[in-house]
Design an enzyme around this catalytic site. Structure first.
Site, PDB file in Angstrom:
ATOM      1  N   LYS A 111      -6.534  -8.356 -11.793  1.00 36.25           N
ATOM      2  CA  LYS A 111      -5.133  -8.714 -12.039  1.00 36.25           C
ATOM      3  C   LYS A 111      -4.971 -10.108 -12.618  1.00 36.25           C
ATOM      4  O   LYS A 111      -4.036 -10.363 -13.357  1.00 36.25           O
ATOM      5  CB  LYS A 111      -4.322  -8.608 -10.741  1.00 36.25           C
ATOM      6  CG  LYS A 111      -3.997  -7.185 -10.368  1.00 36.25           C
ATOM      7  CD  LYS A 111      -2.782  -7.160  -9.464  1.00 36.25           C
ATOM      8  CE  LYS A 111      -2.326  -5.747  -9.188  1.00 36.25           C
ATOM      9  NZ  LYS A 111      -1.184  -5.723  -8.268  1.00 36.25           N
ATOM     10  N   LYS A 194      -8.264   3.545 -14.302  1.00 36.84           N
ATOM     11  CA  LYS A 194      -7.367   4.111 -13.298  1.00 36.84           C
ATOM     12  C   LYS A 194      -5.939   4.239 -13.841  1.00 36.84           C
ATOM     13  O   LYS A 194      -5.508   3.392 -14.630  1.00 36.84           O
ATOM     14  CB  LYS A 194      -7.485   3.190 -12.079  1.00 36.84           C
ATOM     15  CG  LYS A 194      -6.336   3.053 -11.193  1.00 36.84           C
ATOM     16  CD  LYS A 194      -6.649   2.070 -10.077  1.00 36.84           C
ATOM     17  CE  LYS A 194      -5.811   0.824 -10.299  1.00 36.84           C
ATOM     18  NZ  LYS A 194      -5.576   0.022  -9.116  1.00 36.84           N
ATOM     19  N   LYS A 197       0.434   1.405 -12.857  1.00 30.45           N
ATOM     20  CA  LYS A 197       1.815   1.030 -13.194  1.00 30.45           C
ATOM     21  C   LYS A 197       1.845   0.016 -14.321  1.00 30.45           C
ATOM     22  O   LYS A 197       2.811  -0.086 -15.047  1.00 30.45           O
ATOM     23  CB  LYS A 197       2.478   0.343 -11.988  1.00 30.45           C
ATOM     24  CG  LYS A 197       2.743   1.225 -10.815  1.00 30.45           C
ATOM     25  CD  LYS A 197       3.200   0.358  -9.634  1.00 30.45           C
ATOM     26  CE  LYS A 197       3.114   1.132  -8.345  1.00 30.45           C
ATOM     27  NZ  LYS A 197       3.147   0.310  -7.161  1.00 30.45           N
TER      28      LYS A 197
HETATM   29  P1  TYM Z   1      -0.119   0.127  -4.937  1.00 27.25           P
HETATM   30  O1  TYM Z   1       1.358  -0.137  -4.905  1.00 27.25           O
HETATM   31  O2  TYM Z   1      -0.878  -0.358  -6.107  1.00 27.25           O
HETATM   32  O3  TYM Z   1      -0.394   1.676  -4.807  1.00 27.25           O
HETATM   33  C1  TYM Z   1       0.181   2.447  -3.755  1.00 27.25           C
HETATM   34  C2  TYM Z   1      -0.800   3.506  -3.310  1.00 27.25           C
HETATM   35  O4  TYM Z   1      -1.159   4.346  -4.408  1.00 27.25           O
HETATM   36  C3  TYM Z   1      -2.572   4.407  -4.521  1.00 27.25           C
HETATM   37  N1  TYM Z   1      -2.922   4.507  -5.945  1.00 27.25           N
HETATM   38  C4  TYM Z   1      -3.708   5.450  -6.459  1.00 27.25           C
HETATM   39  N2  TYM Z   1      -4.341   6.494  -5.892  1.00 27.25           N
HETATM   40  C5  TYM Z   1      -5.068   7.294  -6.702  1.00 27.25           C
HETATM   41  N3  TYM Z   1      -5.177   7.101  -8.038  1.00 27.25           N
HETATM   42  C6  TYM Z   1      -4.555   6.061  -8.650  1.00 27.25           C
HETATM   43  N4  TYM Z   1      -4.656   5.886  -9.963  1.00 27.25           N
HETATM   44  C7  TYM Z   1      -3.777   5.183  -7.842  1.00 27.25           C
HETATM   45  N5  TYM Z   1      -3.045   4.073  -8.116  1.00 27.25           N
HETATM   46  C8  TYM Z   1      -2.532   3.671  -6.929  1.00 27.25           C
HETATM   47  C9  TYM Z   1      -3.068   3.098  -3.923  1.00 27.25           C
HETATM   48  O5  TYM Z   1      -4.408   3.197  -3.513  1.00 27.25           O
HETATM   49  C10 TYM Z   1      -2.116   2.913  -2.768  1.00 27.25           C
HETATM   50  O6  TYM Z   1      -2.546   3.652  -1.643  1.00 27.25           O
HETATM   51  N6  TYM Z   1      -2.021  -3.316  -1.855  1.00 27.25           N
HETATM   52  C11 TYM Z   1      -1.378  -2.017  -1.905  1.00 27.25           C
HETATM   53  C12 TYM Z   1      -0.089  -1.956  -1.132  1.00 27.25           C
HETATM   54  C13 TYM Z   1      -0.181  -2.427   0.286  1.00 27.25           C
HETATM   55  C14 TYM Z   1      -0.742  -1.701   1.358  1.00 27.25           C
HETATM   56  C15 TYM Z   1      -0.568  -2.544   2.501  1.00 27.25           C
HETATM   57  C16 TYM Z   1      -1.352  -0.448   1.481  1.00 27.25           C
HETATM   58  C17 TYM Z   1       0.275  -3.610   0.753  1.00 27.25           C
HETATM   59  N7  TYM Z   1       0.057  -3.680   2.100  1.00 27.25           N
HETATM   60  C18 TYM Z   1      -1.024  -2.154   3.740  1.00 27.25           C
HETATM   61  C19 TYM Z   1      -1.803  -0.065   2.738  1.00 27.25           C
HETATM   62  C20 TYM Z   1      -1.638  -0.906   3.859  1.00 27.25           C
HETATM   63  C21 TYM Z   1      -1.078  -1.694  -3.352  1.00 27.25           C
HETATM   64  O7  TYM Z   1      -1.000  -2.557  -4.188  1.00 27.25           O
HETATM   65  O8  TYM Z   1      -0.799  -0.397  -3.580  1.00 27.25           O
END
Ligand code: TYM
Length: 342
Positions: A111, A194, A197
């Protein structure tokens, strides 16, 4: 007691990867766990967010949770900034986690890119905040996509170091739960990247709110290769795609994995069905399936967003409950650390 915590960043463009890798799995876990599902707005601002867009995206992610089948009455659904304990515990964890641990986080490297000097300090300590999210509720299980595994492992390290440093057994060591054929959904334009967003090309992802025509167009234009669809020889003993097959045809296996996840069937069954067929026929079947699943969710999201009172009510009530669960845990932590409360 087993408790789940998970979250999604409200940064726009909620996509099929978020749904298949995370949200859909949560829906299934609701019966077996006490669940806390968060919209992590504190995480979102580690990179610039337009304030009005942030508010809009926070409601959108909440709508997606509810539309996908999360029960906001039974379980806790809230946005992170409403519960100050996340930031408070994150500060304590900033003092527990080591720089060397943070330096190993691949997501920060991705990032921040080449502009590392210009990245926010928040982006660097992001994993400490994520550990705080989970441990503020003593959550035991964290259902996420593959890309978040390293962060959950860091949360375990932080929990363990805190327990050791203070000679307590306060925090459980949370387990990552990474499930199914779609734990890593890849870009429709490049099967080695991957689905994300932040990809500048909207054609690289299927958004939860895309209408049927757009979904059809994106799948039709999705990158493939000139060969017919692969057969069962591509799978290893455990039903996983063999490394060499995946390297040779990443786009084909990505689309097959999406199909398997959406249809809730094993990848082997999907491969057996489409073996030797042309991509055009497979893409039509995939479009029908994606439109049927996402169409229902997208329509319900639109209904909820038309009058945000229901969404706002869920977030308000969820935050009250989240504060009620987390306040005594934070007090316990503060006592252990030695903060005086005269
Ligand atoms: P974020 O917002 O990027 O993504 C949310 C969830 O979607 C999953 N994900 C994917 N799974 C499969 N294929 C993909 N291409 C893909 N892109 C995203 C992510 O693995 C995630 O489960 N840091 C985290 C948010 C967070 C969090 C937490 C999660 C903050 N605090 C505590 C669990 C527990 C994040 O940026 O997710």
């Amino acid at each position: 007691m087993n408790r789940i915590f998970s979250g999604v960043q409200p940064t726009g463009n909620l996509h099929l990867g978020n749904y298949l890798g995370a949200i859909r799995n949560w829906v299934r876990l609701q019966d077996q766990f006490d669940c806390i599902f968060c919209i992590v707005d504190l995480h979102a601002i580690t990179v610039w967010q337009d304030p009005a867009e942030l508010r809009k995206s926070t409601r959108e992610v909440t709508a997606a949770y509810l539309a996908a089948g999360i029960d906001g009455k039974k379980h806790i659904v809230f946005n992170q900034s409403q519960v100050p304990g996340h930031a408070q515990l994150a500060w304590i964890f900033n003092c527990v986690a080591r720089l060397g641990w943070l330096n190993r986080m691949t997501q920060f490297k991705e990032k921040s890119g080449k502009q590392r000097e210009n990245a926010s300090a928040g982006l660097y300590v992001y994993p400490n905040l994520m550990a705080a999210d989970i441990l503020l509720y003593k959550a035991t299980h964290v259902p996420v996509g593959e890309d978040q595994k390293q962060h959950v492992e860091l949360a375990r390290d932080i929990a363990q170091k805190f327990n050791n440093d203070f000679g307590v057994n306060l925090f459980p060591l949370p387990e990552p739960m990474i499930q199914g054929a779609a734990a890593r959904v890849m870009s429709l334009r490049d099967g080695t990247k991957k689905m994300s967003k932040s990809d500048p090309s909207d054609m690289s992802r299927i958004n939860m709110t895309d209408d049927a025509d757009l979904v059809a167009q994106k799948i039709r234009k999705a990158k493939t290769d000139p060969h017919p669809l692969p057969g069962p020889e591509a799978l290893g003993a455990g039903g996983q795609v063999k490394d060499e097959a995946l390297t040779a045809r990443p786009e084909a296996f990505n689309l097959l994995g999406i199909y398997a996840a959406l249809s809730d069937r094993p990848l082997a069954a999907v491969i057996a069905e489409f073996e030797g067929k042309e991509f055009s026929a497979f893409k039509q079947a995939l479009t029908d399936l994606a439109v049927a699943t996402l169409g229902k969710i997208g329509n319900e999201m639109k209904r909820l967003l038309a009058d945000p009172a229901e969404i706002d009510g869920v977030l308000r009530h969820g935050a009250e409950r989240a504060r009620a669960v987390s306040t005594p845990i934070l007090r316990e932590v503060e006592d252990v650390v030695g903060f005086l409360r005269p």
